[in-house]
Scaffold this motif. Structure first.
Motif, PDB file in Angstrom:
ATOM      1  N   ALA A 157     -12.460  12.096   2.776  1.00  0.00           N
ATOM      2  CA  ALA A 157     -10.883  12.060   2.844  1.00  0.00           C
ATOM      3  C   ALA A 157     -10.460  10.859   3.915  1.00  0.00           C
ATOM      4  O   ALA A 157     -11.063  10.676   4.777  1.00  0.00           O
ATOM      5  N   TYR A 158      -9.586  10.211   3.384  1.00  0.00           N
ATOM      6  CA  TYR A 158      -8.908   9.025   4.224  1.00  0.00           C
ATOM      7  C   TYR A 158      -7.488   9.027   4.318  1.00  0.00           C
ATOM      8  O   TYR A 158      -6.709   9.378   3.412  1.00  0.00           O
ATOM      9  N   CYS A 159      -7.151   8.509   5.508  1.00  0.00           N
ATOM     10  CA  CYS A 159      -5.652   8.725   5.889  1.00  0.00           C
ATOM     11  C   CYS A 159      -5.216   7.362   5.675  1.00  0.00           C
ATOM     12  O   CYS A 159      -5.345   6.287   6.194  1.00  0.00           O
ATOM     13  N   LEU A 160      -4.024   6.916   4.753  1.00  0.00           N
ATOM     14  CA  LEU A 160      -3.431   5.908   4.400  1.00  0.00           C
ATOM     15  C   LEU A 160      -2.560   5.467   5.497  1.00  0.00           C
ATOM     16  O   LEU A 160      -2.622   4.241   5.767  1.00  0.00           O
ATOM     17  N   TYR A 161      -2.184   6.241   6.045  1.00  0.00           N
ATOM     18  CA  TYR A 161      -1.062   5.687   7.253  1.00  0.00           C
ATOM     19  C   TYR A 161      -1.883   5.338   8.682  1.00  0.00           C
ATOM     20  O   TYR A 161      -1.491   4.630   9.467  1.00  0.00           O
ATOM     21  N   CYS A 162      -2.977   6.053   8.666  1.00  0.00           N
ATOM     22  CA  CYS A 162      -4.077   5.500   9.662  1.00  0.00           C
ATOM     23  C   CYS A 162      -4.381   4.117   9.676  1.00  0.00           C
ATOM     24  O   CYS A 162      -4.541   3.215  10.274  1.00  0.00           O
ATOM     25  N   TYR A 167       0.667  -1.331   0.155  1.00  0.00           N
ATOM     26  CA  TYR A 167       0.029  -0.034   0.060  1.00  0.00           C
ATOM     27  C   TYR A 167       0.965   1.291  -0.174  1.00  0.00           C
ATOM     28  O   TYR A 167       0.580   2.318  -0.724  1.00  0.00           O
ATOM     29  N   LEU A 168       1.891   1.180   0.470  1.00  0.00           N
ATOM     30  CA  LEU A 168       3.111   2.301   0.671  1.00  0.00           C
ATOM     31  C   LEU A 168       3.440   2.750  -0.895  1.00  0.00           C
ATOM     32  O   LEU A 168       3.677   3.805  -1.183  1.00  0.00           O
ATOM     33  N   LEU A 169       3.637   1.338  -1.698  1.00  0.00           N
ATOM     34  CA  LEU A 169       4.112   1.824  -2.877  1.00  0.00           C
ATOM     35  C   LEU A 169       2.901   2.213  -3.930  1.00  0.00           C
ATOM     36  O   LEU A 169       3.248   3.022  -4.813  1.00  0.00           O
ATOM     37  N   GLN A 170       1.793   1.981  -3.586  1.00  0.00           N
ATOM     38  CA  GLN A 170       0.578   2.510  -4.268  1.00  0.00           C
ATOM     39  C   GLN A 170       0.559   4.017  -3.888  1.00  0.00           C
ATOM     40  O   GLN A 170       0.106   4.817  -4.874  1.00  0.00           O
ATOM     41  N   GLY A 171       0.729   4.451  -2.905  1.00  0.00           N
ATOM     42  CA  GLY A 171       0.294   5.599  -2.452  1.00  0.00           C
ATOM     43  C   GLY A 171      -1.149   5.902  -2.164  1.00  0.00           C
ATOM     44  O   GLY A 171      -1.795   4.973  -2.481  1.00  0.00           O
ATOM     45  N   PRO A 172      -1.284   7.198  -1.407  1.00  0.00           N
ATOM     46  CA  PRO A 172      -2.822   7.166  -1.067  1.00  0.00           C
ATOM     47  C   PRO A 172      -3.593   7.373  -2.355  1.00  0.00           C
ATOM     48  O   PRO A 172      -3.078   7.819  -3.336  1.00  0.00           O
ATOM     49  N   CYS A 173      -4.935   7.021  -2.176  1.00  0.00           N
ATOM     50  CA  CYS A 173      -6.038   7.220  -3.244  1.00  0.00           C
ATOM     51  C   CYS A 173      -7.155   7.723  -2.671  1.00  0.00           C
ATOM     52  O   CYS A 173      -7.575   7.607  -1.591  1.00  0.00           O
TER      53      CYS A 173
END
Length: 486
Positions: free
Chosen positions: A129-134, A115-121
């Protein structure tokens, strides 16, 4: 005791390094608290730590580490996804992503890396709004899984949505204070110029706008609006006190002012009791500069009002705009006539095609205090002159009331006169020269020498138009007049 402490420290390092940097071979206790089978810790799994300055200690062996190899095997964690996960095809939409806890513990780190390689979507299903790191590490920090949206009123507590008018005003005020703070930091103890203008708003309250003009540390000229102040009256003393209060609240003073810029009202630039004179009493190094663009407009207004023919011409212009734009039906008729005229011109080859050409337009309302709008009105009228005549004929025949019919008939008679067409072309050429100069004088990067040169050039062009300009525009007026009568 030292050996026990070292052993505990090494155990922590091994667990952390195994969690963040290596792939787990067997399930460890998962985030849900369910116990899974564990790996016994041996001296082979302990990294060698060397410190040349450390005191030699007893080597660490298996006997010094509590063994967990005899622990009772636990059943693998339930309700978890299998190991066959395509890390290159993970669900991207935040609303469709499964919780991290649904994956087996031995592949969760790989899923996180994927998911980190994909990045936020951004979600395409919900406008949230959604937090990827959360989502990836929320459970590690003692938070939720991160799949819930934040910044949405649906998820915010009912008593903490920050949507009341009072809170919104407080937020705006906080932003304003931050902007003012940045302006104060840029100016510091340096000097600046003061620009002030006052007018009444729609509620008939006198408002005074204050702008500071200064040069920042990088050499760029900046103009920053710092406040809109309500004043009880527009006397020079009241305006001065209001300006002083605003400057003091922003840790500025009259001693830093090096320039003043106001309009031509007597209460602003009066020699004895105007705002300019009062500030000069506080700081004699403050020079007053009257806006060149405003001076030009004042000259054009004064000259136009002194000439009876030009004054009557602009009165007719205001009337025709009000009559033609009085109803949606008349506006639609004007657009339809303009569209048909453009189509005929394109078919006959009289009009050229190209980007930005033959755009839909309408009559522009005249602004009494902005003579730039007069030029825009004349430009639109010259393009729509034949279409305006058709609308006036329609109003004369079907205007409804007798007053409307008579008014349209009078305007139509004036429009069909040679004198009106002559004033239209003459004022168009004059306002084209003065309007071009006015726009150039309002450039931020204009210096005083260049401005003076532009003024001289425009004066020479106007004098040349006065000498030989009429011989140039008369053929155009005659051709335009004959075309509109056909």
């Amino acid at each position: 005791m030292k050996q026990v402490k070292a052993t505990c420290l090494i155990e922590v390092i091994v667990k952390l390094s195994g969690f963040f940097f290596t792939k787990r071979q067997r399930p460890n206790p998962n985030e849900n608290g369910e116990e899974c089978s564990q790996i016994p810790i041996t001296n082979q799994s302990i990294p060698f730590l060397s410190n040349p300055n450390a005191t030699p200690q007893t080597p660490i062996t298996n006997q010094s580490i509590p063994s967990v190899s005899n622990a009772t095997p636990q059943t693998p964690c339930s309700n978890q996804r299998n190991d066959n996960v395509d890390l290159k095809d993970l669900p991207k939409d935040p609303t469709g992503r499964p919780l991290i806890t649904s994956y087996k513990p031995n592949i969760r780190d790989d899923v996180r890396r994927g998911y980190l390689l994909q990045g936020p979507c951004q979600s395409v299903k919900k406008n949230n709004a959604y937090c990827l790191y959360c989502y990836l590490c929320g459970l590690l920090m003692g938070q939720k899984g991160g799949r819930d949206a934040f910044g949405s009123q649906e998820n915010a507590p009912k008593n903490n949505q920050l949507i009341s008018p009072e809170i919104k005003k407080e937020l705006v005020q906080c932003f304003a204070q931050e902007v003012l703070l940045s302006v104060r930091e840029e100016i510091g103890q340096d000097v600046f110029a003061l620009l002030v203008d006052e007018s009444s708003d729609v509620s008939k309250k006198e408002q005074m706008a204050i702008v500071l003009r200064y040069v920042d540390s990088h050499g760029f000229v900046k103009e920053r609006f710092i406040g809109l102040v309500h004043v009880k009256d527009i006397s020079s003393l009241t305006l001065k006190n209001a300006i002083k209060e605003v400057l003091t609240s922003n840790e500025l003073s009259f001693s830093q002012i090096r320039g003043q810029g106001y309009d031509g009202a007597s209460n602003m630039w009066g020699e004895f009791d105007g705002l300019k004179a009062l500030i000069l009493q506080e700081n004699d190094t403050t020079s007053y500069v009257h806006c060149f663009a405003l001076q030009l407009q004042l000259v054009v207004v004064a000259v136009a009002k002194k000439h009876d023919g030009v004054s009557d011409f602009f009165e007719q212009i205001s009337l025709v705009v009000n009559v033609v734009c009085a109803s949606c039906k008349r506006k639609d008729l004007l657009r339809e006539q303009a569209r048909e005229r453009v189509q005929k011109g394109l078919c006959s080859g009289e009009l050229e095609t190209g980007r930005g050409l033959n755009q839909e337009t309408t009559l522009v309302q005249v602004g009494e205090t902005r003579w730039g709008s007069h030029f825009n009105t004349l430009t639109s009228l010259m393009k729509l002159f034949a279409d305006v005549l058709i609308v006036l004929d329609f109003v004369k025949d079907e205007g409804g009331s007798l007053a409307n019919c008579q008014q349209a008939s009078g305007i139509l008679a004036s429009f069909k006169s040679y004198e009106f067409v002559f004033y239209l072309h003459m004022m168009y050429d004059i306002l084209h020269l003065t309007g071009t100069l006015s726009k150039k004088l309002q450039r931020k990067d204009l210096d005083i020498l260049e401005a003076a040169s532009m003024v001289r050039g425009t004066m020479e062009a106007l004098q040349s138009f006065r000498n030989i300009g009429f011989a140039i525009i008369l053929p155009k007026v005659s051709s335009f007049f004959s075309n509109t009568r056909n």
